[in-house]
Design a protein around this motif. Structure first.
Motif, PDB file in Angstrom:
ATOM      1  N   THR A  97       0.914  -1.128  -0.107  1.00 14.14           N
ATOM      2  CA  THR A  97       0.004  -0.082  -0.152  1.00 14.14           C
ATOM      3  C   THR A  97       0.784   1.427   0.026  1.00 14.14           C
ATOM      4  O   THR A  97       2.064   1.247   0.209  1.00 14.14           O
ATOM      5  N   ALA A  98       0.320   2.187  -0.237  1.00 12.69           N
ATOM      6  CA  ALA A  98       1.127   3.743  -0.250  1.00 12.69           C
ATOM      7  C   ALA A  98       1.793   3.941   1.238  1.00 12.69           C
ATOM      8  O   ALA A  98       2.789   4.313   1.518  1.00 12.69           O
ATOM      9  N   ARG A 103       6.467   3.875   4.810  1.00 14.93           N
ATOM     10  CA  ARG A 103       7.246   3.269   6.196  1.00 14.93           C
ATOM     11  C   ARG A 103       8.541   2.759   5.828  1.00 14.93           C
ATOM     12  O   ARG A 103       9.367   2.929   6.436  1.00 14.93           O
ATOM     13  N   PHE A 104       8.949   2.302   4.540  1.00 14.65           N
ATOM     14  CA  PHE A 104      10.215   2.082   4.096  1.00 14.65           C
ATOM     15  C   PHE A 104      11.141   3.199   4.124  1.00 14.65           C
ATOM     16  O   PHE A 104      12.410   2.940   4.170  1.00 14.65           O
TER      17      PHE A 104
END
Length: 145
Positions: A97-98, A103-104
């Protein structure tokens, strides 16, 4: 079964991985052992990996059982205990998801002088190991673990 549904070392493994950003995925490539770096996040007890598409290493991972590990071996200070964690499980392609992509964190611009194009994988952990030396967990993360 996701790691967050299991007690003991399995939960400790996912807690440690959630506190790190990068690790190494181990699989086989043409019947030979192989390691590749990846960034990761933990989502619902599963590991989501981001790897460079340009090398094609993700092809060796998808549909296979892989091992994924992270540690503080390169970042432990003098006198600080060491820790390492490894999970083993089935790996598959994944469309994040976006929010998960965010979060990466920022992706590198290049890898080995090639433009970075990410590929995402998901590992469904089935087995885990956690190893520490000289109180490595308490010194690095505090007494809450």
């Amino acid at each position: 079964m996701p790691l967050d549904a299991q007690p003991g070392d399995e939960q400790l493994a996912v807690d440690l991985l959630a506190r790190t950003d990068h690790g190494r995925v181990a699989t086989t490539l043409r019947a030979l052992p192989f390691l590749a770096f990846a960034s990761h996040i933990v989502q619902d007890g599963r590991l989501l990996l981001r790897m460079p598409r340009s090398h094609g290493y993700h092809h060796a991972c998808v549909g296979s059982v892989v091992a994924y590990g992270a540690d503080n071996l390169g970042s432990a200070g003098p006198g600080e205990g060491l820790w390492s964690v490894q999970v083993v499980g089935a790996c598959e392609s994944y469309d994040p998801t976006a929010d998960q992509v965010e979060r990466f964190g920022p992706a590198p611009g290049t890898v080995d002088d090639e433009p970075y194009e990410p590929v995402y994988l998901r590992i469904e952990p089935q087995l885990s190991t956690v190893h520490t030396t000289d109180g490595g967990l308490e010194r690095h993360f505090g007494p809450t673990l």
